[in-house]
Design a protein around this motif. Structure first.
Motif, PDB file in Angstrom:
ATOM      1  N   UNK A 248      -3.834 -95.417 -45.630  1.00  0.00           N
ATOM      2  CA  UNK A 248      -3.354 -96.705 -45.165  1.00  0.00           C
ATOM      3  C   UNK A 248      -2.314 -97.288 -46.129  1.00  0.00           C
ATOM      4  N   UNK A 249      -1.200 -97.808 -45.574  1.00  0.00           N
ATOM      5  CA  UNK A 249      -0.168 -98.476 -46.369  1.00  0.00           C
ATOM      6  C   UNK A 249       0.261 -99.733 -45.632  1.00  0.00           C
ATOM      7  N   UNK A 250       0.932-100.635 -46.341  1.00  0.00           N
ATOM      8  CA  UNK A 250       1.392-101.885 -45.747  1.00  0.00           C
ATOM      9  C   UNK A 250       2.768-102.222 -46.300  1.00  0.00           C
ATOM     10  N   UNK A 251       3.642-102.771 -45.429  1.00  0.00           N
ATOM     11  CA  UNK A 251       4.990-103.182 -45.845  1.00  0.00           C
ATOM     12  C   UNK A 251       5.337-104.486 -45.133  1.00  0.00           C
ATOM     13  N   UNK A 252       6.480-105.067 -45.486  1.00  0.00           N
ATOM     14  CA  UNK A 252       6.878-106.346 -44.917  1.00  0.00           C
ATOM     15  C   UNK A 252       8.383-106.378 -44.682  1.00  0.00           C
ATOM     16  N   UNK A 253       8.809-107.307 -43.826  1.00  0.00           N
ATOM     17  CA  UNK A 253      10.251-107.492 -43.609  1.00  0.00           C
ATOM     18  C   UNK A 253      10.866-108.468 -44.606  1.00  0.00           C
ATOM     19  N   UNK A 254       9.988-109.205 -45.369  1.00  0.00           N
ATOM     20  CA  UNK A 254      10.496-110.203 -46.321  1.00  0.00           C
ATOM     21  C   UNK A 254       9.600-110.227 -47.544  1.00  0.00           C
ATOM     22  N   UNK A 255      10.071-109.652 -48.652  1.00  0.00           N
ATOM     23  CA  UNK A 255       9.243-109.621 -49.855  1.00  0.00           C
ATOM     24  C   UNK A 255       9.444-110.850 -50.744  1.00  0.00           C
ATOM     25  N   UNK A 256      10.483-111.638 -50.497  1.00  0.00           N
ATOM     26  CA  UNK A 256      10.723-112.857 -51.290  1.00  0.00           C
ATOM     27  C   UNK A 256      10.948-114.044 -50.349  1.00  0.00           C
ATOM     28  N   UNK A 257       9.941-114.407 -49.566  1.00  0.00           N
ATOM     29  CA  UNK A 257      10.121-115.506 -48.620  1.00  0.00           C
ATOM     30  C   UNK A 257      10.061-116.859 -49.308  1.00  0.00           C
ATOM     31  N   UNK A 258      10.502-117.869 -48.603  1.00  0.00           N
ATOM     32  CA  UNK A 258      10.322-119.247 -49.054  1.00  0.00           C
ATOM     33  C   UNK A 258       8.927-119.719 -48.668  1.00  0.00           C
TER      34      UNK A 258
END
Length: 551
Positions: A248-258
């Motif tokens: 299992x792995x996880x990623x995101x579209x925004x690693x430095x969000x406001x």
């Protein structure tokens, strides 16, 4: 019990200063498998020996988590409680003893050591094995990857002639931690709760058929231990037989969000994975990671309930607008499968100035006198526009402890923090920021809102940071300093506990005078009464004898 503890404190003070027939021991180093360590001393007062923990490697090593026993040369096993009890033994020789130390009932150490009963010092130590009395206990199973509700056998082996009790316990894996299992996790043989006593006819080996079954999928450790807490374990991977990992792995579209900006996350597993994944969130607090609460974030329902993959997912699922963060911080969103294999994605949430402020702190005076105000300068990135916070610690032997307002007086920014503005260009000087009330070694820390931090060090007073006060060696000065720090608390507790001292004006005058004269030494005052350590010992001896005779 409280009175006995206070009597121990009085004797401990005598041990600390090296009074009369009381000798201070060195300490025995004990290192646990998880990397933590403590150092145990046995301080001698006549034929009585008082155990104490001189230092430890972690704040989590509290006395309530520790248990100590010592096997004396006469084969008497003495219980030292939380490594702070005492025992009596009449000897003037160096003899072999065995120290058994338990930490949080999960880590166990047995130390063979030579102890000099004449002067209360350790002359050797180390080694894990306690000779011919050990059971060398081990445990194995016929099924290390059973299904749920499948009963398994376990075999326990010990020394051929072992004829004492063994005990069992069970833990399950919760992320990177191991936690005690409950009866909702398993069903086991009666021997699990009651233990089993080996007989000579066992010849050191016993198989328990259908010993245990597990109700839920997880990773377990079944421990077996002998009566001296030597122990070993066998591991079980319990589940649906689809292998040991979902990758299992996880990623995101925004690693430095406001803050308050919703982000997507994508979870990937094996193509044919068809079980649950679960989520958790942590934030960075200094060098530690702590569990986040709903005051830190708002998340999709799947965050709390988990998500079961289907074959149509083909091992990949994107959760749109999955989570938003209420405050600036560094976060880790974890995803795990039902076997507790897990991974994470990291978020740096904030004002868009990058991942660090590169915060540093300096001063105009590293060696101030007591009550002398000093300036400090804090530097960060040129465009840093967030808060910095301050904290202060003082050195107590080999340990750094949080300072209190009895140690210092500081600018209001010390308590409230300071928010940099663009006009600061990343640098701010605070004039007359802090002064120190007593001689000691201090560290003033500054940290940004992501807990990146740095410090500046102060050696305050008569220059004890490596030198000596006139008439006192560094060691003697340090002993007087340590006693003076706890003196008022000891005196107050003695007055609360003993009616005879509470109304004794002579004892109160002795206590007050001794404290005043110690502080004069600590601050290196020219009009001090104690000109050398013998002067101090004579005064302390008078207080010690009077106190001991009136409690």
């Amino acid at each position: 019990m409280k009175m006995k503890k206070l009597l121990w404190v009085i004797v401990g003070l005598a041990v600390l200063v090296g009074l009369g027939n009381v000798s201070q021991a060195d300490c025995l180093d004990v290192r646990f498998d998880n990397g933590d360590s403590i150092c145990i001393s046995l301080d001698k007062s006549w034929n009585r020996y008082y155990a104490s923990v001189q230092n430890n490697s972690s704040p989590s090593l509290r006395s309530v988590s520790l248990r100590c026993e010592i096997l004396l040369p006469n084969q008497v096993l003495e219980d030292l409680g939380a490594c702070n009890g005492y025992f009596s033994y009449a000897s003037s020789r160096t003899e072999r003893v065995k120290m058994y130390v338990r930490y949080d009932n999960r880590y166990f150490e047995t130390i063979d050591a030579d102890f000099n009963f004449s002067n209360g010092t350790w002359t050797s130590g180390g080694g894990g094995g306690w000779g011919g009395t050990t059971s060398n206990v081990t445990v194995s199973t016929n099924r290390s990857s059973p299904s749920t509700n499948e009963r398994v056998n376990v075999t326990v082996r010990a020394d051929r002639n072992y004829n004492d009790v063994i005990y069992f316990s069970l833990e399950y894996r919760d992320g990177y931690a191991w936690k005690s299992a409950t009866t909702s996790d398993y069903n086991a043989d009666n021997y699990f709760n009651n233990g089993y006593r080996f007989t000579y006819s066992d010849y050191g080996e016993k198989t328990f058929n259908s010993f245990i079954r597990f109700y839920r999928s997880a990773q377990y450790r079944l421990y077996v231990r002998d009566y001296r807490w030597n122990r070993n374990y066998v591991e079980f991977n319990v589940g649906g037989g689809w292998g040991t990992t979902s990758d299992v792995t996880v990623s995101t579209n925004r690693s430095s969000p406001n803050t308050n900006e919703r982000v997507n996350v994508t979870v990937r597993a094996d193509r044919n994975y068809s079980d649950y994944v679960y989520f958790s969130l942590e934030y960075r607090d200094g060098y530690a990671w702590k569990s986040a609460t709903t005051s830190d974030y708002n998340a999709d329902n799947y965050f709390n309930n988990g998500y079961r993959f289907t074959y149509s997912d083909y091992g990949e699922r994107t959760f749109n607008s999955f989570i938003r963060f209420y405050r600036s911080a560094q976060y880790r969103l974890y995803v795990r499968d039902y076997r507790w294999n897990r991974n994470y994605v990291e978020f740096n949430v904030g004002g868009g100035w990058g991942t660090t402020s590169n915060v540093t702190v300096s001063t105009n005076r590293s060696f101030p006198g007591t009550n002398e105000r000093v300036n400090i300068t804090v530097r960060a990135d040129r465009n840093y526009t967030d808060v910095v916070y301050f904290s202060l610690e003082y050195r107590d032997g080999y340990t750094w402890r949080a300072a209190t307002t009895s140690d210092y007086n500081a600018d209001s920014y010390f308590n409230n923090g300071y928010r940099f503005t663009y006009s600061d260009y990343g640098e701010r000087t605070f004039n007359s920021f802090i002064r120190f009330y007593r001689s000691a070694q201090y560290r003033l820390y500054v940290k940004d809102y992501r807990w990146n931090r740095n410090y500046v060090e102060f050696n305050v007073g008569g220059g004890w940071g490596g030198t000596s006060v006139n008439g006192f060696s560094s060691s003697e000065y340090r002993k007087i300093t340590n006693v003076s720090r706890i003196w008022n608390d000891v005196v107050a507790e003695l007055k609360r506990t003993y009616y005879t001292l509470r109304n004794d004006s002579y004892w109160q005058r002795l206590s007050d005078t001794l404290y005043t004269n110690m502080i004069d030494v600590v601050n290196n005052r020219s009009n001090r009464v104690f000109y050398n350590y013998n002067d101090f010992l004579r005064a302390f001896n008078e207080w010690f004898r009077y106190t001991s005779n009136n409690v």
